[in-house]
Write a protein that holds these residues in place. Structure first.
Motif, PDB file in Angstrom:
ATOM      1  N   CYS A 181       0.762  -1.022  -0.103  1.00 15.63           N
ATOM      2  CA  CYS A 181      -0.103  -0.206   0.066  1.00 15.63           C
ATOM      3  C   CYS A 181       0.971   0.988   0.179  1.00 15.63           C
ATOM      4  O   CYS A 181       2.085   1.346   0.541  1.00 15.63           O
ATOM      5  CB  CYS A 181      -1.058   0.052   1.238  1.00 15.63           C
ATOM      6  N   ASN A 182       0.389   2.469  -0.508  1.00 15.24           N
ATOM      7  CA  ASN A 182       0.713   3.910  -0.249  1.00 15.24           C
ATOM      8  C   ASN A 182       0.140   3.999   0.785  1.00 15.24           C
ATOM      9  O   ASN A 182      -1.072   3.704   1.214  1.00 15.24           O
ATOM     10  CB  ASN A 182       0.405   4.405  -1.534  1.00 15.24           C
ATOM     11  N   ILE A 183       0.794   5.210   1.551  1.00 16.76           N
ATOM     12  CA  ILE A 183       0.236   5.609   3.110  1.00 16.76           C
ATOM     13  C   ILE A 183      -0.398   7.319   2.725  1.00 16.76           C
ATOM     14  O   ILE A 183       0.379   8.156   2.287  1.00 16.76           O
ATOM     15  CB  ILE A 183       1.343   5.964   3.727  1.00 16.76           C
ATOM     16  N   LEU A 184      -1.587   7.095   2.736  1.00 15.94           N
ATOM     17  CA  LEU A 184      -2.521   8.666   2.692  1.00 15.94           C
ATOM     18  C   LEU A 184      -2.485   9.261   3.954  1.00 15.94           C
ATOM     19  O   LEU A 184      -3.015   8.639   4.924  1.00 15.94           O
ATOM     20  CB  LEU A 184      -3.882   8.353   1.898  1.00 15.94           C
ATOM     21  N   VAL A 185      -2.253  10.597   4.129  1.00 18.04           N
ATOM     22  CA  VAL A 185      -2.182  11.183   5.320  1.00 18.04           C
ATOM     23  C   VAL A 185      -3.482  12.020   5.425  1.00 18.04           C
ATOM     24  O   VAL A 185      -3.567  13.071   4.375  1.00 18.04           O
ATOM     25  CB  VAL A 185      -0.943  12.204   5.633  1.00 18.04           C
ATOM     26  N   GLN A 186      -4.311  12.057   6.438  1.00 18.91           N
ATOM     27  CA  GLN A 186      -5.663  12.750   6.194  1.00 18.91           C
ATOM     28  C   GLN A 186      -5.700  13.480   7.800  1.00 18.91           C
ATOM     29  O   GLN A 186      -5.287  12.791   8.714  1.00 18.91           O
ATOM     30  CB  GLN A 186      -6.893  11.939   5.868  1.00 18.91           C
ATOM     31  N   GLY A 223      -2.099  14.423   1.790  1.00 23.27           N
ATOM     32  CA  GLY A 223      -1.275  13.846   0.696  1.00 23.27           C
ATOM     33  C   GLY A 223      -0.762  12.472   1.136  1.00 23.27           C
ATOM     34  O   GLY A 223      -1.058  11.863   2.137  1.00 23.27           O
ATOM     35  N   PHE A 224       0.033  12.039   0.070  1.00 28.04           N
ATOM     36  CA  PHE A 224       0.746  10.587   0.243  1.00 28.04           C
ATOM     37  C   PHE A 224       2.138  10.697   0.696  1.00 28.04           C
ATOM     38  O   PHE A 224       2.604  11.955   0.139  1.00 28.04           O
ATOM     39  CB  PHE A 224       0.750   9.569  -0.991  1.00 28.04           C
ATOM     40  N   THR A 263      -0.261  13.497  -5.418  1.00 34.90           N
ATOM     41  CA  THR A 263      -0.612  12.501  -6.140  1.00 34.90           C
ATOM     42  C   THR A 263      -0.171  11.023  -5.711  1.00 34.90           C
ATOM     43  O   THR A 263       0.938  11.002  -5.042  1.00 34.90           O
ATOM     44  CB  THR A 263      -0.417  12.567  -7.990  1.00 34.90           C
ATOM     45  N   GLN A 264      -0.803   9.965  -5.909  1.00 41.23           N
ATOM     46  CA  GLN A 264      -0.499   8.863  -5.472  1.00 41.23           C
ATOM     47  C   GLN A 264       0.812   8.035  -6.249  1.00 41.23           C
ATOM     48  O   GLN A 264       1.495   7.412  -5.721  1.00 41.23           O
ATOM     49  CB  GLN A 264      -1.543   7.907  -5.532  1.00 41.23           C
ATOM     50  N   ALA A 265       0.698   8.530  -7.538  1.00 39.01           N
ATOM     51  CA  ALA A 265       1.764   7.980  -8.458  1.00 39.01           C
ATOM     52  C   ALA A 265       3.192   8.147  -7.854  1.00 39.01           C
ATOM     53  O   ALA A 265       3.672   9.432  -7.676  1.00 39.01           O
ATOM     54  CB  ALA A 265       1.697   8.493  -9.775  1.00 39.01           C
ATOM     55  N   GLY A 266       4.149   7.131  -7.819  1.00 41.64           N
ATOM     56  CA  GLY A 266       5.340   7.307  -7.144  1.00 41.64           C
ATOM     57  C   GLY A 266       5.629   7.426  -5.732  1.00 41.64           C
ATOM     58  O   GLY A 266       6.520   7.800  -5.070  1.00 41.64           O
ATOM     59  N   PRO A 314      -1.709   0.506  -4.161  1.00 41.90           N
ATOM     60  CA  PRO A 314      -0.836   0.991  -5.234  1.00 41.90           C
ATOM     61  C   PRO A 314      -1.378   1.109  -6.436  1.00 41.90           C
ATOM     62  O   PRO A 314      -2.343   0.177  -7.010  1.00 41.90           O
ATOM     63  CB  PRO A 314       0.313   0.387  -5.319  1.00 41.90           C
ATOM     64  N   LEU A 315      -1.141   2.142  -7.375  1.00 40.66           N
ATOM     65  CA  LEU A 315      -1.840   2.165  -8.686  1.00 40.66           C
ATOM     66  C   LEU A 315      -1.102   0.970  -9.525  1.00 40.66           C
ATOM     67  O   LEU A 315       0.202   0.873  -9.160  1.00 40.66           O
ATOM     68  CB  LEU A 315      -1.377   3.619  -9.276  1.00 40.66           C
ATOM     69  N   THR A 316      -1.738   0.647 -10.236  1.00 47.17           N
ATOM     70  CA  THR A 316      -1.163  -0.484 -11.496  1.00 47.17           C
ATOM     71  C   THR A 316      -0.358   0.328 -12.253  1.00 47.17           C
ATOM     72  O   THR A 316      -0.427   1.345 -12.426  1.00 47.17           O
ATOM     73  CB  THR A 316      -2.248  -1.102 -12.256  1.00 47.17           C
TER      74      THR A 316
END
Length: 170
Positions: A12-17, A27-28, A45-48, A163-165
């Protein structure tokens, strides 16, 4: 957005809210360190974004403690996403009335959860140092931390997002 599971690991990517208002997204986490050597710089953005993996055996009904491996983190020597007590903290302990804190950092290994020096656990809050420090902090009393340092760091949540494909990432 359910985290992806492959070869028994969750990616996973980590989203901060904002914890009080989840509609406020900061953001991520980026796969870089801030100026103090900790995790915290964010990207819109989530990419990268920073990708972490963890493993929960199928026989475990609830995972309260996880080892988070930073797959694309900036250090292969310290591959885990952990926390380091701040040098200005008066002790290694968290608790009400204390402004002691730790910052999200890379680690050789992790000991999940914050354990005080007497062996007891502590309620732990996550805050985002949005004053240019770009740091994810852990503390037992965010109100005392903000009061002692004259800050208004928001309490945040860290959400695991699939994560994005490759085609979505492009």
């Amino acid at each position: 957005m359910t985290p992806s599971i492959s070869d028994d690991r969750t990616h996973c990517n980590i989203l901060v809210q904002n914890a009080e208002d989840p509609s406020v997204t900061y953001g991520f986490l980026k796969p870089v360190f801030n100026g103090s050597g900790g995790y915290g710089p964010l990207q819109a953005t989530q990419a990268g974004a920073l990708e972490v993996t963890f493993y929960v055996p199928s026989f475990v009904l609830s995972a309260g403690q996880l080892d988070l491996h930073a797959e694309n983190g900036p250090s292969q020597t310290y591959p885990y996403f952990g926390a380091t007590i701040a040098s200005i903290s008066s002790s290694d302990d968290f608790g009400s009335g204390s402004s002691n804190y730790a910052y999200a950092s890379a680690a050789r290994h992790t000991t999940p959860g914050w354990i005080n020096s007497d062996g007891t656990g502590s309620t732990t809050y996550i805050v985002y140092a949005d004053n240019g420090s770009d740091a994810i902090l852990l503390t037992g009393d965010p109100w005392q931390l903000n009061g002692d340092f004259g800050t208004s760091f928001p309490i945040v949540t860290l959400t695991c997002v699939t994560p994005l494909t490759a085609s979505e990432d492009a």
